[in-house]
Motif scaffolding. Structure first.
Motif, mmCIF file in Angstrom:
data_model
loop_
_atom_site.group_PDB
_atom_site.id
_atom_site.type_symbol
_atom_site.label_atom_id
_atom_site.label_comp_id
_atom_site.label_asym_id
_atom_site.label_seq_id
_atom_site.Cartn_x
_atom_site.Cartn_y
_atom_site.Cartn_z
ATOM 1 N N PRO A 101 49.291 38.943 76.280
ATOM 2 C CA PRO A 101 49.215 40.317 75.747
ATOM 3 C C PRO A 101 49.781 41.347 76.717
ATOM 4 C CG PRO A 101 47.140 39.172 75.365
ATOM 5 C CD PRO A 101 47.963 38.279 76.248
ATOM 6 N N VAL A 102 49.746 41.037 78.024
ATOM 7 C CA VAL A 102 50.278 41.993 79.010
ATOM 8 C C VAL A 102 51.794 42.102 78.847
ATOM 9 C CG1 VAL A 102 50.509 42.499 81.482
ATOM 10 C CG2 VAL A 102 48.375 41.509 80.601
ATOM 11 N N ILE A 103 52.437 40.955 78.667
ATOM 12 C CA ILE A 103 53.895 40.937 78.457
ATOM 13 C C ILE A 103 54.221 41.600 77.108
ATOM 14 C CG2 ILE A 103 55.885 39.408 78.056
ATOM 15 C CD1 ILE A 103 55.126 39.412 80.965
ATOM 16 N N ASN A 104 53.441 41.261 76.082
ATOM 17 C CA ASN A 104 53.676 41.865 74.755
ATOM 18 C C ASN A 104 53.599 43.382 74.851
ATOM 19 O OD1 ASN A 104 53.542 39.229 73.980
ATOM 20 N ND2 ASN A 104 51.584 39.382 72.910
ATOM 21 N N SER A 105 52.590 43.833 75.593
ATOM 22 C CA SER A 105 52.374 45.264 75.727
ATOM 23 C C SER A 105 53.563 45.926 76.447
ATOM 24 C CB SER A 105 51.072 45.479 76.485
ATOM 25 O OG SER A 105 50.977 46.773 76.942
ATOM 26 N N PHE A 106 54.086 45.245 77.471
ATOM 27 C CA PHE A 106 55.264 45.774 78.164
ATOM 28 C C PHE A 106 56.430 45.926 77.176
ATOM 29 C CE2 PHE A 106 59.414 44.973 79.961
ATOM 30 C CZ PHE A 106 59.519 46.071 80.813
ATOM 31 N N ILE A 107 56.661 44.892 76.370
ATOM 32 C CA ILE A 107 57.809 44.939 75.438
ATOM 33 C C ILE A 107 57.625 46.088 74.441
ATOM 34 C CG2 ILE A 107 59.058 43.688 73.614
ATOM 35 C CD1 ILE A 107 58.519 41.118 75.174
ATOM 36 N N ARG A 108 56.391 46.282 73.980
ATOM 37 C CA ARG A 108 56.139 47.383 73.032
ATOM 38 C C ARG A 108 56.498 48.739 73.645
ATOM 39 N NH1 ARG A 108 53.130 45.428 68.732
ATOM 40 N NH2 ARG A 108 51.901 43.561 69.206
ATOM 41 N N LYS A 109 56.461 48.821 74.979
ATOM 42 C CA LYS A 109 56.730 50.113 75.637
ATOM 43 C C LYS A 109 58.214 50.319 75.962
ATOM 44 C CE LYS A 109 52.223 50.834 77.854
ATOM 45 N NZ LYS A 109 51.403 49.719 77.362
ATOM 46 N N ILE A 110 59.027 49.299 75.747
ATOM 47 C CA ILE A 110 60.456 49.465 76.053
ATOM 48 C C ILE A 110 61.041 50.552 75.168
ATOM 49 C CG2 ILE A 110 62.753 48.370 75.931
ATOM 50 C CD1 ILE A 110 61.501 45.710 76.622
ATOM 51 N N ASN A 111 61.766 51.463 75.825
ATOM 52 C CA ASN A 111 62.385 52.541 75.057
ATOM 53 C C ASN A 111 63.744 52.864 75.672
ATOM 54 O OD1 ASN A 111 63.062 54.782 73.663
ATOM 55 N ND2 ASN A 111 61.362 56.059 74.372
ATOM 56 N N PHE A 112 64.795 52.535 74.941
ATOM 57 C CA PHE A 112 66.131 52.764 75.477
ATOM 58 C C PHE A 112 66.659 54.162 75.177
ATOM 59 C CE2 PHE A 112 66.424 48.091 75.513
ATOM 60 C CZ PHE A 112 66.816 47.957 76.820
ATOM 61 N N GLY A 113 65.963 54.876 74.299
ATOM 62 C CA GLY A 113 66.458 56.191 73.902
ATOM 63 C C GLY A 113 67.854 56.071 73.333
ATOM 64 N N ALA A 114 68.713 57.013 73.722
ATOM 65 C CA ALA A 114 70.061 57.026 73.130
ATOM 66 C C ALA A 114 71.048 56.187 73.934
ATOM 67 C CB ALA A 114 70.542 58.460 73.047
ATOM 68 N N LYS A 115 70.566 55.580 75.017
ATOM 69 C CA LYS A 115 71.508 54.872 75.894
ATOM 70 C C LYS A 115 72.143 53.682 75.182
ATOM 71 C CE LYS A 115 69.370 56.390 80.089
ATOM 72 N NZ LYS A 115 68.004 56.254 80.569
ATOM 73 N N LYS A 116 73.423 53.514 75.463
ATOM 74 C CA LYS A 116 74.165 52.494 74.714
ATOM 75 C C LYS A 116 74.231 51.149 75.430
ATOM 76 C CE LYS A 116 77.045 55.369 71.829
ATOM 77 N NZ LYS A 116 77.993 56.394 72.184
ATOM 78 N N ASN A 117 74.418 51.214 76.752
ATOM 79 C CA ASN A 117 74.622 49.955 77.470
ATOM 80 C C ASN A 117 73.315 49.261 77.801
ATOM 81 O OD1 ASN A 117 77.391 50.218 77.452
ATOM 82 N ND2 ASN A 117 77.329 51.549 79.259
ATOM 83 N N LYS A 118 72.843 48.486 76.851
ATOM 84 C CA LYS A 118 71.612 47.752 77.114
ATOM 85 C C LYS A 118 71.925 46.530 77.966
ATOM 86 C CE LYS A 118 69.463 48.813 72.703
ATOM 87 N NZ LYS A 118 69.120 48.261 71.408
ATOM 88 N N PRO A 119 70.965 46.128 78.805
ATOM 89 C CA PRO A 119 71.185 44.875 79.540
ATOM 90 C C PRO A 119 71.074 43.679 78.593
ATOM 91 C CG PRO A 119 69.003 45.780 80.011
ATOM 92 C CD PRO A 119 69.683 46.757 79.108
ATOM 93 N N LEU A 120 71.493 42.518 79.081
ATOM 94 C CA LEU A 120 71.270 41.287 78.325
ATOM 95 C C LEU A 120 69.866 40.798 78.659
ATOM 96 C CD1 LEU A 120 74.670 39.489 79.051
ATOM 97 C CD2 LEU A 120 74.002 40.727 76.967
ATOM 98 N N PHE A 121 69.187 40.267 77.663
ATOM 99 C CA PHE A 121 67.809 39.791 77.862
ATOM 100 C C PHE A 121 67.729 38.274 77.790
ATOM 101 C CE2 PHE A 121 64.849 43.399 77.930
ATOM 102 C CZ PHE A 121 65.743 44.437 77.718
#
Ligand code: FMN
Length: 179
Positions: A101-121
């Motif tokens: 759940p700690v990892i899940n919670s981190f992912i839920r908080k990811i927010n890239f906003g308007a930025k285009k260049n996302k990293p590879l996951f």
């Protein structure tokens, strides 16, 4: 691949960091062994590597982590994911064969906003028996518009040894081909 500076981030969580061993000595967990091996392999390829062990603000029993997943807050300052070419997320397999759940919670908080260049996951898990944990992470990431380029599970009843870490190298070589 032409990047001016190659940077990778490894995010992980150690469920057992709250559990003290019998003689109170800290031994390297399987989770940490995988992180250190990945870090070593990246550094061989001249990558700069940051590792972040996610730490919840409150120590919750696993049952409560599941009940209150959306309320889990982290002590860590959330990293600027766009500063990295690659982001690796490692979860221990917990509960009924699922992700932490700690990892899940981190992912839920990811927010890239308007930025285009996302990293590879890239995602991976460590545990005893492979379950639904990678599916769970994949579905949470898809809600953020992220599709991991690779995933792997490292499972064993025992403490990981150098033979087990060969699997980490195969995984590394496989996803490195894709970047
Ligand atoms: C509370 C708790 C629940 C766990 N549940 C599972 C599980 O459902 N399936 C599984 O394969 N491993 C389970 N494990 C084992 C963890 O996956 C294992 O501890 C983790 O992969 C990392 O190993 P490490 O603790 O040596 O770092 C559990 C561990 C803990 C502490």
């Amino acid at each position: 691949m032409v990047y001016s500076l190659n940077k990778a981030l490894i995010l992980y969580y150690n469920e057992t960091s709250f559990t003290k061993s019998k003689n109170n000595q800290k031994k390297e967990s399987n989770e940490e062994k995988v992180v250190f091996e990945l870090k070593r392999l990246f550094e061989e390829k001249k990558f700069l590597v940051d590792t972040i062990n996610l730490i919840p603000t409150k120590k919750l029993h696993l049952k409560d982590q599941f009940k209150k997943e959306k309320e889990i807050n982290l002590l860590n300052k959330l990293p600027e994911l766009n500063n990295y070419n690659l982001v690796l997320i490692g979860t221990p397999i917990v509960g009924a064969m699922t992700s932490s759940p700690v990892i899940n919670s981190f992912i839920r908080k990811i927010n890239f906003g308007a930025k285009k260049n996302k990293p590879l996951f890239i995602i991976y898990s460590t545990g005893i028996i492979h379950g639904f944990e990678l599916k769970k992470l994949t579905s949470l990431l898809s809600m953020k518009g992220i599709k991991p380029i690779d995933s792997e599970c490292f499972c064993s009843m025992f403490d990981f040894d150098s033979k087990k870490l060969v699997e980490v190298k195969s995984f590394f070589d496989r996803f490195f081909e894709k970047i």
